[in-house]
Design a protein around this motif. Structure first.
Motif, mmCIF file in Angstrom:
data_model
loop_
_atom_site.group_PDB
_atom_site.id
_atom_site.type_symbol
_atom_site.label_atom_id
_atom_site.label_comp_id
_atom_site.label_asym_id
_atom_site.label_seq_id
_atom_site.Cartn_x
_atom_site.Cartn_y
_atom_site.Cartn_z
ATOM 1 N N ASN A 154 10.117 -3.268 10.756
ATOM 2 C CA ASN A 154 10.556 -2.742 9.046
ATOM 3 C C ASN A 154 11.434 -2.029 9.267
ATOM 4 N N ALA B 92 11.267 -1.640 3.295
ATOM 5 C CA ALA B 92 11.295 -3.245 4.051
ATOM 6 C C ALA B 92 9.858 -3.401 4.596
ATOM 7 N N ASP B 93 8.786 -4.538 4.108
ATOM 8 C CA ASP B 93 7.638 -4.711 4.410
ATOM 9 C C ASP B 93 7.178 -6.003 4.789
#
Length: 320
Positions: free
Chosen positions: A224, A215-216
């Protein structure tokens, strides 16, 4: 007596007339205004100002020459800071020249560009660890192997922190969070497992049986992390969810071949005259048939299938 008085009056009036005449003459005379100072530019160059005696300033010796050998370096360099040549008692060099050695530490701008870790010496690290021990709990004695750690803690979270010289301490790459989960720890049945793998796609590694979610998209690391855990939770519950149309699927609609649900199992039971679970080497045979049907015909799958048939029929192998 009368004559003296008259003479005194005459003297008084004469004195008064003189004073009035002097006062009138002073008031009627034009007043002289003060004249401006004349600016003389001709003789300025010739004028020589007296020189002040020059005071010779003797710089103090560097701090490195006054340091004791048994000093506490943590007090000299307590935290991260720019490089200071007079404080570091080391012959540090940085830079490149065509001929000769690299420039020394004094007046070296290259040493001030890069971050340094001079404050993280082994004694200082040990001191900091001792200070942090009171906030830590002892490691569980039962977790004495990697296998036990993976079994009890199947979720692995990875992130990175960066230290660099910049106007901001927040690096864009520090927000990226990677969450890995062992698929075996989710306790999914065959149908839910198949649906879970179809939802995660190429995020599943078959060799390590691990699902990786990166996740970014959020600006902060904590956001995130929450988003990655939300994705895993949502996919897990969606895998257990059964739609009405899924109950109507027949064998022809299956995405992959299952040996237990096909005619191959029935034929094997007829040949041996007993149930499949009681037949020796039946697991090797069923696994070889599944790979042959799902992965397609190749030299590897055909060879495995041939060996499995010989084992289940108790025939010698080709190399024997």
């Amino acid at each position: 007596m009368l004559l003296f008085s008259r003479n005194l009056d005459k003297l008084f009036f004469r004195t008064l007339e003189k004073q009035l005449a002097l006062t009138y003459a002073t008031s009627t005379e034009p007043q002289r205004e003060e004249e401006f100072r004349v600016l003389n530019l001709k003789h300025v160059k010739g004028q020589v100002a007296p020189r002040r005696p020059l005071k010779k300033i003797v710089p103090p010796p560097p701090r490195t020459q006054q340091m004791a050998e048994n000093q506490d370096w943590g007090n000299v360099w307590p935290g991260p800071r720019s490089f200071h040549p007079a404080t570091v008692p080391l012959p540090v060099r940085q830079g490149y020249v065509e001929k000769g050695v690299s420039p020394g530490k004094f007046g070296n701008a290259e040493l001030m560009k890069i971050p340094n870790f001079l404050h993280l010496t082994p004694p200082v690290i040990k001191r900091q660890c001792e200070a942090l021990k009171k906030f830590c709990t002892p490691w569980p004695k039962s977790l004495d192997s990697e296998e036990k750690c993976e079994r009890h803690f199947p979720v692995e979270v990875s992130s990175s922190d960066y230290c660099h010289s910049s106007p901001t301490i927040r690096d864009p790459l520090a927000r990226i969070v990677s969450v890995k989960v062992k698929l075996e720890a989710l306790k999914l049945d065959a149908r839910a497992r198949d649906k879970f793998l179809r939802l995660v796609g190429d995020r599943y590694d078959e060799e390590s049986d691990t699902v990786t979610i990166v996740a970014d998209r959020c600006p902060l690391k904590k956001q995130n992390y929450d988003y990655a855990m939300y994705l895993i939770t949502a996919v897990y519950h969606e895998s257990w969810n059964v739609e009405p149309w899924e109950e109507l699927k027949s064998e022809a609609d299956m995405e992959y071949y299952i040996w237990e649900n096909n005619a191959s199992k029935v034929n094997v039971e007829k040949i041996f005259g007993k149930e499949a679970k009681d037949i020796p080497q039946i697991e090797v045979y069923s696994s070889a048939v599944d790979k042959y049907m799902n992965e397609g015909e190749s030299d590897h799958t055909v060879e495995q299938y041939g060996q499995a048939v010989r084992k289940i029929l108790n025939l010698p192998s080709l190399g024997a």
